[in-house]
Design a protein around this motif. Sequence first.
Motif, PDB file in Angstrom:
ATOM      1  N   SER A 103      41.211  74.405  38.136  1.00  0.00           N
ATOM      2  CA  SER A 103      41.068  73.000  38.553  1.00  0.00           C
ATOM      3  C   SER A 103      39.641  72.652  38.953  1.00  0.00           C
ATOM      4  CB  SER A 103      42.010  72.693  39.719  1.00  0.00           C
ATOM      5  OG  SER A 103      41.686  73.476  40.859  1.00  0.00           O
ATOM      6  N   GLU A 104      38.819  73.656  39.249  1.00  0.00           N
ATOM      7  CA  GLU A 104      37.443  73.390  39.682  1.00  0.00           C
ATOM      8  C   GLU A 104      36.471  73.242  38.517  1.00  0.00           C
ATOM      9  OE1 GLU A 104      35.922  75.994  42.649  1.00  0.00           O
ATOM     10  OE2 GLU A 104      37.815  76.103  43.759  1.00  0.00           O
ATOM     11  N   ILE A 105      36.909  73.561  37.311  1.00  0.00           N
ATOM     12  CA  ILE A 105      35.995  73.511  36.164  1.00  0.00           C
ATOM     13  C   ILE A 105      35.375  72.131  35.967  1.00  0.00           C
ATOM     14  CG2 ILE A 105      35.852  73.708  33.643  1.00  0.00           C
ATOM     15  CD1 ILE A 105      37.777  76.062  33.804  1.00  0.00           C
ATOM     16  N   PRO A 106      36.121  71.028  36.084  1.00  0.00           N
ATOM     17  CA  PRO A 106      35.495  69.711  35.881  1.00  0.00           C
ATOM     18  C   PRO A 106      34.669  69.211  37.062  1.00  0.00           C
ATOM     19  CG  PRO A 106      37.894  69.655  35.512  1.00  0.00           C
ATOM     20  CD  PRO A 106      37.579  70.918  36.235  1.00  0.00           C
ATOM     21  N   GLN A 107      34.683  69.907  38.183  1.00  0.00           N
ATOM     22  CA  GLN A 107      34.064  69.395  39.406  1.00  0.00           C
ATOM     23  C   GLN A 107      32.550  69.644  39.417  1.00  0.00           C
ATOM     24  OE1 GLN A 107      36.234  70.905  42.834  1.00  0.00           O
ATOM     25  NE2 GLN A 107      38.208  70.356  41.951  1.00  0.00           N
ATOM     26  N   ILE A 108      31.860  68.950  38.542  1.00  0.00           N
ATOM     27  CA  ILE A 108      30.425  69.162  38.397  1.00  0.00           C
ATOM     28  C   ILE A 108      29.631  68.609  39.568  1.00  0.00           C
ATOM     29  CG2 ILE A 108      30.559  69.215  35.877  1.00  0.00           C
ATOM     30  CD1 ILE A 108      29.515  66.343  35.875  1.00  0.00           C
ATOM     31  N   TRP A 109      30.242  67.743  40.394  1.00  0.00           N
ATOM     32  CA  TRP A 109      29.524  67.191  41.540  1.00  0.00           C
ATOM     33  C   TRP A 109      29.232  68.257  42.589  1.00  0.00           C
ATOM     34  CZ3 TRP A 109      34.237  65.564  39.697  1.00  0.00           C
ATOM     35  CH2 TRP A 109      35.382  66.001  40.374  1.00  0.00           C
ATOM     36  N   HIS A 110      29.881  69.408  42.478  1.00  0.00           N
ATOM     37  CA  HIS A 110      29.572  70.514  43.378  1.00  0.00           C
ATOM     38  C   HIS A 110      28.438  71.380  42.835  1.00  0.00           C
ATOM     39  CE1 HIS A 110      32.877  69.521  45.920  1.00  0.00           C
ATOM     40  NE2 HIS A 110      33.808  69.801  45.019  1.00  0.00           N
ATOM     41  N   GLY A 111      27.859  70.984  41.709  1.00  0.00           N
ATOM     42  CA  GLY A 111      26.814  71.783  41.080  1.00  0.00           C
ATOM     43  C   GLY A 111      27.397  72.635  39.966  1.00  0.00           C
ATOM     44  N   GLY A 112      26.577  73.558  39.480  1.00  0.00           N
ATOM     45  CA  GLY A 112      27.056  74.447  38.436  1.00  0.00           C
ATOM     46  C   GLY A 112      26.807  73.916  37.042  1.00  0.00           C
ATOM     47  N   LEU A 113      25.629  73.330  36.823  1.00  0.00           N
ATOM     48  CA  LEU A 113      25.214  72.903  35.489  1.00  0.00           C
ATOM     49  C   LEU A 113      24.036  73.782  35.069  1.00  0.00           C
ATOM     50  CD1 LEU A 113      25.283  68.989  35.818  1.00  0.00           C
ATOM     51  CD2 LEU A 113      27.015  70.475  34.797  1.00  0.00           C
ATOM     52  N   ALA A 114      24.216  74.546  34.011  1.00  0.00           N
ATOM     53  CA  ALA A 114      23.163  75.454  33.536  1.00  0.00           C
ATOM     54  C   ALA A 114      22.253  74.711  32.565  1.00  0.00           C
ATOM     55  CB  ALA A 114      23.777  76.671  32.861  1.00  0.00           C
ATOM     56  N   ILE A 115      20.972  74.629  32.899  1.00  0.00           N
ATOM     57  CA  ILE A 115      20.034  73.847  32.097  1.00  0.00           C
ATOM     58  C   ILE A 115      19.958  74.356  30.664  1.00  0.00           C
ATOM     59  CG2 ILE A 115      17.585  73.292  31.814  1.00  0.00           C
ATOM     60  CD1 ILE A 115      17.409  73.029  34.836  1.00  0.00           C
ATOM     61  N   HIS A 116      19.971  75.660  30.486  1.00  0.00           N
ATOM     62  CA  HIS A 116      19.878  76.185  29.120  1.00  0.00           C
ATOM     63  C   HIS A 116      21.075  75.743  28.276  1.00  0.00           C
ATOM     64  CE1 HIS A 116      16.896  79.410  30.582  1.00  0.00           C
ATOM     65  NE2 HIS A 116      16.256  78.590  29.783  1.00  0.00           N
ATOM     66  N   GLY A 117      22.248  75.699  28.870  1.00  0.00           N
ATOM     67  CA  GLY A 117      23.409  75.203  28.146  1.00  0.00           C
ATOM     68  C   GLY A 117      23.253  73.741  27.772  1.00  0.00           C
ATOM     69  N   GLY A 118      22.711  72.951  28.704  1.00  0.00           N
ATOM     70  CA  GLY A 118      22.477  71.542  28.428  1.00  0.00           C
ATOM     71  C   GLY A 118      21.461  71.331  27.317  1.00  0.00           C
ATOM     72  N   LEU A 119      20.415  72.170  27.310  1.00  0.00           N
ATOM     73  CA  LEU A 119      19.393  72.061  26.261  1.00  0.00           C
ATOM     74  C   LEU A 119      19.973  72.376  24.885  1.00  0.00           C
ATOM     75  CD1 LEU A 119      16.235  73.653  27.936  1.00  0.00           C
ATOM     76  CD2 LEU A 119      16.560  71.261  27.296  1.00  0.00           C
ATOM     77  N   ILE A 120      20.814  73.393  24.829  1.00  0.00           N
ATOM     78  CA  ILE A 120      21.443  73.738  23.548  1.00  0.00           C
ATOM     79  C   ILE A 120      22.252  72.551  23.030  1.00  0.00           C
ATOM     80  CG2 ILE A 120      23.199  75.188  22.455  1.00  0.00           C
ATOM     81  CD1 ILE A 120      22.300  77.438  24.396  1.00  0.00           C
ATOM     82  N   GLY A 121      23.055  71.956  23.902  1.00  0.00           N
ATOM     83  CA  GLY A 121      23.857  70.813  23.503  1.00  0.00           C
ATOM     84  C   GLY A 121      23.017  69.629  23.077  1.00  0.00           C
ATOM     85  N   ALA A 122      21.928  69.358  23.826  1.00  0.00           N
ATOM     86  CA  ALA A 122      21.075  68.218  23.517  1.00  0.00           C
ATOM     87  C   ALA A 122      20.321  68.419  22.199  1.00  0.00           C
ATOM     88  CB  ALA A 122      20.087  67.990  24.655  1.00  0.00           C
TER      89      ALA A 122
END
Length: 269
Positions: free
Chosen positions: A84-103
Amino acid sequence: MLLHIEPLDRVFFQLGPITIYWYGVIIATGVLLGLWLATRESERLGIRKETFVDLVLIAVPIAIVCARAYYVIFQWDYYSQHISEIPQIWHGGLAIHGGLIGAIVTGVIFAKKRRLSFWKLADIAAPSIILGQAIGRWGNFMNQEAHGGPVSRTFLESLHLPDWIINQMYIQGQYYHPTFLYESLWNMLGFLVLLALRRRNLRRGELFFTYIIWYSIGRFFIEGLRTDSLMLTETIRMAQFISLLLIVFAVMMIVVRRMRGLANERYND
């Protein structure tokens, strides 16, 4: 005697069941400033500003999903027990490298469908991306995450930091390295470097590769100070490993593209 220092409130606004966190507000601010910057530069280089608005509307949500997925994958032992915590991005837990790959993947597909040069889009976006990263790290500050190892208050005071930063680095009875701040300042310096370089009539694609090299160098060294790193093995930090790969990749791409005549086109002011 134990100190009791209240952390800054993570909540920006709350109305009934609606809660908006500083983490989200800060990330959104970085995205909007980056978009404003990119649209100005795109018009100078002959691309309609609406093009970048369309790109951001697609790329940002995909980048957030990829950044979260990347983080969750490397913390699966925890999230497999707390689905249940997987969607809770407001607590942090965003990996920049993953975001760069997607972008980047989104940008390649977008450019192909619009019949535009990906390298041109990437060069325009590079200063915006690193500016967004510089701002976004302050979201980690508000969440008291992405910090380094224990230090003394005297050490933090020796950095001439204001009390509101020092106090926010007091977490569960201990002061910590403000690695979020180190990376934010490194990225802001990189932003200024890229702004200066983009007026130098560089070869197409090379401003983007300069961004990759600059960011990766800083991330490699700063990551070594952090205590919450995603680990590839018991001794190898994932972000450091990826940073080294990206530096080698970017340098090789610059050399190979020049040798093969793929980077002969330059920007004219």
